[in-house]
Design an enzyme around this catalytic site. Sequence first.
Site, PDB file in Angstrom:
ATOM      1  N   LYS A   9     -17.530   4.434  14.220  1.00 33.98           N
ATOM      2  CA  LYS A   9     -16.210   3.806  14.116  1.00 33.98           C
ATOM      3  C   LYS A   9     -16.163   2.475  14.874  1.00 33.98           C
ATOM      4  O   LYS A   9     -17.076   2.159  15.653  1.00 33.98           O
ATOM      5  CB  LYS A   9     -15.156   4.776  14.668  1.00 33.98           C
ATOM      6  CG  LYS A   9     -15.074   6.085  13.870  1.00 33.98           C
ATOM      7  CD  LYS A   9     -13.947   6.970  14.392  1.00 33.98           C
ATOM      8  CE  LYS A   9     -13.868   8.265  13.601  1.00 33.98           C
ATOM      9  NZ  LYS A   9     -12.680   9.076  13.973  1.00 33.98           N
ATOM     10  N   TYR A  49      -8.922   8.475   4.320  1.00 35.40           N
ATOM     11  CA  TYR A  49      -8.245   9.486   5.140  1.00 35.40           C
ATOM     12  C   TYR A  49      -7.006  10.054   4.455  1.00 35.40           C
ATOM     13  O   TYR A  49      -6.106  10.552   5.129  1.00 35.40           O
ATOM     14  CB  TYR A  49      -7.853   8.882   6.494  1.00 35.40           C
ATOM     15  CG  TYR A  49      -8.999   8.827   7.501  1.00 35.40           C
ATOM     16  CD1 TYR A  49      -9.604   9.988   7.962  1.00 35.40           C
ATOM     17  CD2 TYR A  49      -9.433   7.618   8.027  1.00 35.40           C
ATOM     18  CE1 TYR A  49     -10.629   9.949   8.896  1.00 35.40           C
ATOM     19  CE2 TYR A  49     -10.465   7.571   8.977  1.00 35.40           C
ATOM     20  CZ  TYR A  49     -11.055   8.747   9.401  1.00 35.40           C
ATOM     21  OH  TYR A  49     -12.060   8.721  10.335  1.00 35.40           O
ATOM     22  N   PHE A  57      -0.389  10.704  13.043  1.00 34.95           N
ATOM     23  CA  PHE A  57      -1.341   9.692  13.524  1.00 34.95           C
ATOM     24  C   PHE A  57      -1.936   8.845  12.404  1.00 34.95           C
ATOM     25  O   PHE A  57      -2.790   7.997  12.660  1.00 34.95           O
ATOM     26  CB  PHE A  57      -2.460  10.364  14.336  1.00 34.95           C
ATOM     27  CG  PHE A  57      -3.227  11.451  13.608  1.00 34.95           C
ATOM     28  CD1 PHE A  57      -4.248  11.137  12.718  1.00 34.95           C
ATOM     29  CD2 PHE A  57      -2.925  12.792  13.828  1.00 34.95           C
ATOM     30  CE1 PHE A  57      -4.949  12.135  12.054  1.00 34.95           C
ATOM     31  CE2 PHE A  57      -3.631  13.800  13.163  1.00 34.95           C
ATOM     32  CZ  PHE A  57      -4.639  13.464  12.275  1.00 34.95           C
ATOM     33  N   ARG A  85     -21.975  17.874  13.027  1.00 36.70           N
ATOM     34  CA  ARG A  85     -20.710  18.137  13.729  1.00 36.70           C
ATOM     35  C   ARG A  85     -20.964  18.657  15.148  1.00 36.70           C
ATOM     36  O   ARG A  85     -20.231  18.328  16.085  1.00 36.70           O
ATOM     37  CB  ARG A  85     -19.836  19.104  12.922  1.00 36.70           C
ATOM     38  CG  ARG A  85     -19.292  18.434  11.651  1.00 36.70           C
ATOM     39  CD  ARG A  85     -18.415  19.358  10.843  1.00 36.70           C
ATOM     40  NE  ARG A  85     -17.126  19.597  11.481  1.00 36.70           N
ATOM     41  CZ  ARG A  85     -16.109  18.754  11.473  1.00 36.70           C
ATOM     42  NH1 ARG A  85     -16.223  17.571  10.892  1.00 36.70           N
ATOM     43  NH2 ARG A  85     -14.970  19.057  12.056  1.00 36.70           N
ATOM     44  N   THR A  91     -13.324  16.947  17.929  1.00 44.42           N
ATOM     45  CA  THR A  91     -12.523  15.736  17.652  1.00 44.42           C
ATOM     46  C   THR A  91     -11.893  15.216  18.937  1.00 44.42           C
ATOM     47  O   THR A  91     -11.927  14.018  19.221  1.00 44.42           O
ATOM     48  CB  THR A  91     -11.414  16.073  16.625  1.00 44.42           C
ATOM     49  OG1 THR A  91     -12.021  16.611  15.457  1.00 44.42           O
ATOM     50  CG2 THR A  91     -10.599  14.841  16.269  1.00 44.42           C
ATOM     51  N   ARG A 102     -19.270  12.616  21.423  1.00 41.49           N
ATOM     52  CA  ARG A 102     -17.869  12.369  21.821  1.00 41.49           C
ATOM     53  C   ARG A 102     -17.643  12.657  23.308  1.00 41.49           C
ATOM     54  O   ARG A 102     -16.901  11.924  23.970  1.00 41.49           O
ATOM     55  CB  ARG A 102     -16.930  13.184  20.927  1.00 41.49           C
ATOM     56  CG  ARG A 102     -16.832  12.571  19.520  1.00 41.49           C
ATOM     57  CD  ARG A 102     -16.182  13.507  18.569  1.00 41.49           C
ATOM     58  NE  ARG A 102     -15.846  12.885  17.292  1.00 41.49           N
ATOM     59  CZ  ARG A 102     -15.526  13.575  16.200  1.00 41.49           C
ATOM     60  NH1 ARG A 102     -15.512  14.893  16.232  1.00 41.49           N
ATOM     61  NH2 ARG A 102     -15.233  12.944  15.079  1.00 41.49           N
ATOM     62  N   ASN A 112     -12.836   8.038  18.893  1.00 36.15           N
ATOM     63  CA  ASN A 112     -13.823   9.076  19.210  1.00 36.15           C
ATOM     64  C   ASN A 112     -15.206   8.756  18.638  1.00 36.15           C
ATOM     65  O   ASN A 112     -15.997   9.653  18.368  1.00 36.15           O
ATOM     66  CB  ASN A 112     -13.305  10.463  18.784  1.00 36.15           C
ATOM     67  CG  ASN A 112     -13.024  10.563  17.303  1.00 36.15           C
ATOM     68  OD1 ASN A 112     -13.168   9.586  16.569  1.00 36.15           O
ATOM     69  ND2 ASN A 112     -12.604  11.723  16.853  1.00 36.15           N
ATOM     70  N   HIS A 115     -17.405   9.738  13.001  1.00 36.60           N
ATOM     71  CA  HIS A 115     -16.785  10.670  12.053  1.00 36.60           C
ATOM     72  C   HIS A 115     -17.895  11.400  11.320  1.00 36.60           C
ATOM     73  O   HIS A 115     -18.958  10.828  11.088  1.00 36.60           O
ATOM     74  CB  HIS A 115     -15.931   9.901  11.032  1.00 36.60           C
ATOM     75  CG  HIS A 115     -15.533  10.746   9.852  1.00 36.60           C
ATOM     76  ND1 HIS A 115     -14.445  11.579   9.874  1.00 36.60           N
ATOM     77  CD2 HIS A 115     -16.137  10.941   8.649  1.00 36.60           C
ATOM     78  CE1 HIS A 115     -14.379  12.229   8.714  1.00 36.60           C
ATOM     79  NE2 HIS A 115     -15.391  11.851   7.954  1.00 36.60           N
ATOM     80  N   GLU A 126     -16.783  11.940   0.396  1.00 31.92           N
ATOM     81  CA  GLU A 126     -16.927  10.857   1.380  1.00 31.92           C
ATOM     82  C   GLU A 126     -18.176  10.006   1.118  1.00 31.92           C
ATOM     83  O   GLU A 126     -18.140   8.784   1.272  1.00 31.92           O
ATOM     84  CB  GLU A 126     -16.950  11.450   2.800  1.00 31.92           C
ATOM     85  CG  GLU A 126     -15.615  12.076   3.171  1.00 31.92           C
ATOM     86  CD  GLU A 126     -15.544  12.567   4.606  1.00 31.92           C
ATOM     87  OE1 GLU A 126     -16.574  12.627   5.297  1.00 31.92           O
ATOM     88  OE2 GLU A 126     -14.413  12.884   5.042  1.00 31.92           O
TER      89      GLU A 126
HETATM   90  P1  CMP Z   1     -12.087  12.059  12.365  1.00 36.41           P
HETATM   91  O1  CMP Z   1     -13.175  13.071  12.473  1.00 36.41           O
HETATM   92  O2  CMP Z   1     -12.486  10.727  11.845  1.00 36.41           O
HETATM   93  O3  CMP Z   1     -10.914  12.638  11.432  1.00 36.41           O
HETATM   94  C1  CMP Z   1      -9.571  12.191  11.549  1.00 36.41           C
HETATM   95  C2  CMP Z   1      -9.360  11.307  12.720  1.00 36.41           C
HETATM   96  O4  CMP Z   1      -8.020  11.139  13.125  1.00 36.41           O
HETATM   97  C3  CMP Z   1     -10.037  11.905  13.943  1.00 36.41           C
HETATM   98  O5  CMP Z   1     -11.443  11.845  13.802  1.00 36.41           O
HETATM   99  C4  CMP Z   1      -9.442  11.065  15.054  1.00 36.41           C
HETATM  100  O6  CMP Z   1     -10.115   9.818  15.187  1.00 36.41           O
HETATM  101  C5  CMP Z   1      -8.036  10.748  14.508  1.00 36.41           C
HETATM  102  N1  CMP Z   1      -6.949  11.438  15.229  1.00 36.41           N
HETATM  103  C6  CMP Z   1      -6.015  10.825  15.957  1.00 36.41           C
HETATM  104  N2  CMP Z   1      -5.160  11.701  16.477  1.00 36.41           N
HETATM  105  C7  CMP Z   1      -5.561  12.915  16.065  1.00 36.41           C
HETATM  106  C8  CMP Z   1      -5.063  14.236  16.279  1.00 36.41           C
HETATM  107  N3  CMP Z   1      -3.977  14.491  17.013  1.00 36.41           N
HETATM  108  N4  CMP Z   1      -5.744  15.260  15.704  1.00 36.41           N
HETATM  109  C9  CMP Z   1      -6.845  15.023  14.944  1.00 36.41           C
HETATM  110  N5  CMP Z   1      -7.349  13.786  14.696  1.00 36.41           N
HETATM  111  C10 CMP Z   1      -6.707  12.740  15.262  1.00 36.41           C
END
Ligand code: CMP
Length: 138
Positions: A9, A49, A57, A85, A91, A102, A112, A115, A126
């Site tokens: 990211k 997304y 968010f 993962r 996450t 992470r 974070n 992805h 994806e």
């Molecule tokens: P990602 O794995 O890219 O999938 C969705 C993204 O939303 C997640 O990583 C985070 O970067 C972002 N995000 C921000 N706030 C939240 C939240 N409260 N819960 C989950 N994902 C979040």
Amino acid sequence: MERTLSIIKPDGVGRGLIGEVVKRLEANDLTVKAMKMIRMSTTQAQGFYAVHKDRPFFGSLTEFMTSGPCVVMVLEGENAIERYRTLMGATNFKEAAEGTIRKDFATDIEKNVVHGSDAPETARFEIGYFFNSLEIVA
Ligand code: CMP
């Protein structure tokens, strides 16, 4: 063999973590089959997304994902989705296991660093979102 999509990211790219992330992937038998640097438009980030479009968010996430370049990769390996993962960690970096990407580098739940696809159908969507078949090595 399984394939998954990885994104480094904008926070990861901006902080010079491309090499660190790729090193960890390669050290864990996840083979890079395609790789490119992109700067997503808002429409592209919203499409990627879309599953999160009703989450509070969503606006902040798409703004962040368009704030700078990302590196997108197709990874291949045994059980690649789950193993990647595990390497990424939870996450929410506060819940991520020791030694995960992470845990070591994320600065908040949104920034974070990486992805990864969460299931085979998601991986297919994806990967196809960013790569055509000619861009993925056999
Ligand atoms: P990602 O794995 O890219 O999938 C969705 C993204 O939303 C997640 O990583 C985070 O970067 C972002 N995000 C921000 N706030 C939240 C939240 N409260 N819960 C989950 N994902 C979040």
